[in-house]
Design an enzyme around this catalytic site. Structure first.
Site, PDB file in Angstrom:
ATOM      1  N   GLU A 153       0.797  -1.242   0.000  1.00  0.00           N
ATOM      2  CA  GLU A 153       0.000   0.000   0.000  1.00  0.00           C
ATOM      3  C   GLU A 153       0.826   1.288   0.000  1.00  0.00           C
ATOM      4  O   GLU A 153       0.615   2.165   0.834  1.00  0.00           O
ATOM      5  CB  GLU A 153      -0.964  -0.010   1.200  1.00  0.00           C
ATOM      6  CG  GLU A 153      -1.872  -1.226   1.204  1.00  0.00           C
ATOM      7  CD  GLU A 153      -2.875  -1.240   2.364  1.00  0.00           C
ATOM      8  OE1 GLU A 153      -2.789  -0.367   3.248  1.00  0.00           O
ATOM      9  OE2 GLU A 153      -3.742  -2.127   2.371  1.00  0.00           O
ATOM     10  N   GLU A 258      -5.902 -10.994  -1.351  1.00  0.00           N
ATOM     11  CA  GLU A 258      -6.699 -10.815  -0.128  1.00  0.00           C
ATOM     12  C   GLU A 258      -8.183 -10.822  -0.474  1.00  0.00           C
ATOM     13  O   GLU A 258      -8.956  -9.983   0.011  1.00  0.00           O
ATOM     14  CB  GLU A 258      -6.321  -9.493   0.566  1.00  0.00           C
ATOM     15  CG  GLU A 258      -4.849  -9.385   0.898  1.00  0.00           C
ATOM     16  CD  GLU A 258      -4.486  -8.140   1.696  1.00  0.00           C
ATOM     17  OE1 GLU A 258      -5.375  -7.466   2.251  1.00  0.00           O
ATOM     18  OE2 GLU A 258      -3.279  -7.832   1.769  1.00  0.00           O
TER      19      GLU A 258
END
Ligand code: XIL
Length: 366
Positions: A153, A258
């Site tokens: 991220e 994910e």
């Protein structure tokens, strides 16, 4: 023998054949063995095998495991000179025992950082942290795990670099540096960049730039992970397909790392997986506390089937698809972005039973 024609007989027959099928033959990992790996994230109780119902599902269904939290900075490196390797070491032992490859998550991330890192003031100290943190952990597990999400991220929605402590103090090259340190410490481990929403065009362009920058520096990057925290009815199929094509052109593996599909209302207009965003609970935002209506379950099945059909179409380029959890009861989406909701994002329900979507995902491979 005369076959009774009463409807109840057929109901029993169908339920029996479904149960028999699940227990005896099929599994996701086998159904997709010629396409891509099928992974799951494990929480601490699953790594320690305290969740016995989940334990059976994990070894039966999955051929890749990711620690949900056990290798994050706040768990594994709580203060400058203290490392808590216990949970991560247990994960290695679990993976060895069950012969399941481990996908490390994650070395550099602005969230779930230890307090001491957040308090670092100087660039030199943060640079020292980056070097020691990555070298120590990546070297310890080199040859024992399959891959690392080296950086998680690092991007904003518009594709620019996120204003994290790392960017502020070290500048934009910290990502290349992180991969360089990891490559040295873990020559036998695959190295990935991981993020949410990087299937979306602007953020995807930012990720492509970042990956090209790492490659141009002569540093190894083996893959990219698209997190895949999507919302029922709003799965961005076209963006996903374009992303598989665009990322694979960079010569790296493409993964969905994910995956889960929230079925609950989103408190904001934007799609995000920013773990630091929070909203208040109320009945409107928690519409299915006692069970999911059939109509929603059907949409859920349809979205998962369409998604896996897309992954199958691109199986040449998709290396792995990992679900973020084994069953609905453990999902982080019961508590994020609103605490205490009842969500239904995974293929196994609260009673550890496979859902309709599970059987459909297997049947489309035949
Ligand atoms: C989540 C875990 O599932 C939670 O248990 C934890 O409280 C917060 O983090 N993106 C990521 C994951 O990269 O590490 C996050 O996991 C979910 C969003």
């Amino acid at each position: 023998m005369t076959i009774p024609t009463k409807p109840i007989f057929f109901v029993l027959l169908i339920s029996f054949s479904v149960i028999k099928n699940y227990a005896q033959t099929i599994s996701l990992k086998d159904a997709y063995k010629n396409s891509f790996m099928i992974g799951t994230a494990l929480n601490a109780s699953q790594i320690e095998e305290r969740d016995s119902n989940a334990a059976k599902i994990i070894t039966h269904e999955f051929n890749a495991i990711t620690p949900e939290n056990s290798m994050k900075c706040e768990v594994i490196h709580p203060s400058w000179n203290t490392y808590h390797f216990e949970q991560a070491d247990k994960l290695i032992a679990y993976g060895n025992k069950n012969k399941i490859p481990i996908m490390g998550h994650t070395l550099v991330w602005h969230s779930q950082l230890s307090g001491f890192v957040k308090n670092i003031q100087s660039a030199d100290s943060l640079s020292l942290f980056l070097d020691q943190h990555i070298s120590t952990i990546a070297a310890r597990y080199d040859g024992k795990i399959f891959s690392w999400d080296v950086v998680n991220e690092a991007l904003n929605e518009d594709g620019s670099m996120r204003n994290s402590i790392f960017l502020q103090k070290l500048g934009p090259n910290y990502v290349v540096d992180a991969f360089r340190i990891a490559q040295k410490a873990a020559p036998k481990t695959e190295l990935y960049y991981n993020d949410y929403n990087i299937e979306q065009p602007q953020k995807r362009a930012g990720a492509i730039n970042l990956i090209k920058k790492i490659q141009a520096a002569g540093v190894r990057i083996d893959g990219v992970g698209i997190q895949g925290h999507w919302q029922l009815g709003h799965v961005p199929f076209k963006d996903i397909e374009e992303s598989i094509e665009a990322f694979s052109k960079l010569g790296i593996k493409v993964m969905f790392t994910e995956l889960d599909l929230t079925v609950l209302p989103n408190p904001w207009d934007v799609t995000t997986a920013d773990v630091n965003m929070k909203a208040e609970n109320n009945a409107y935002f928690n519409p299915y506390p006692t069970g999911l209506p059939d109509s929603v379950e059907q949409m859920f099945t349809k979205d998962y089937v369409q998604l896996f059909a897309l992954f199958q179409k691109h199986k040449k380029d998709v290396f792995r698809v990992t679900f973020w959890g084994v069953h609905d009861k453990q999902s982080w989406l019961n508590n994020w972005p609103i605490f205490g909701r009842t969500n239904y994002p995974l293929l196994f329900d609260r009673n550890y039973q496979p859902k309709e979507a599970y059987y459909k995902l297997i049947s489309i491979t035949k």
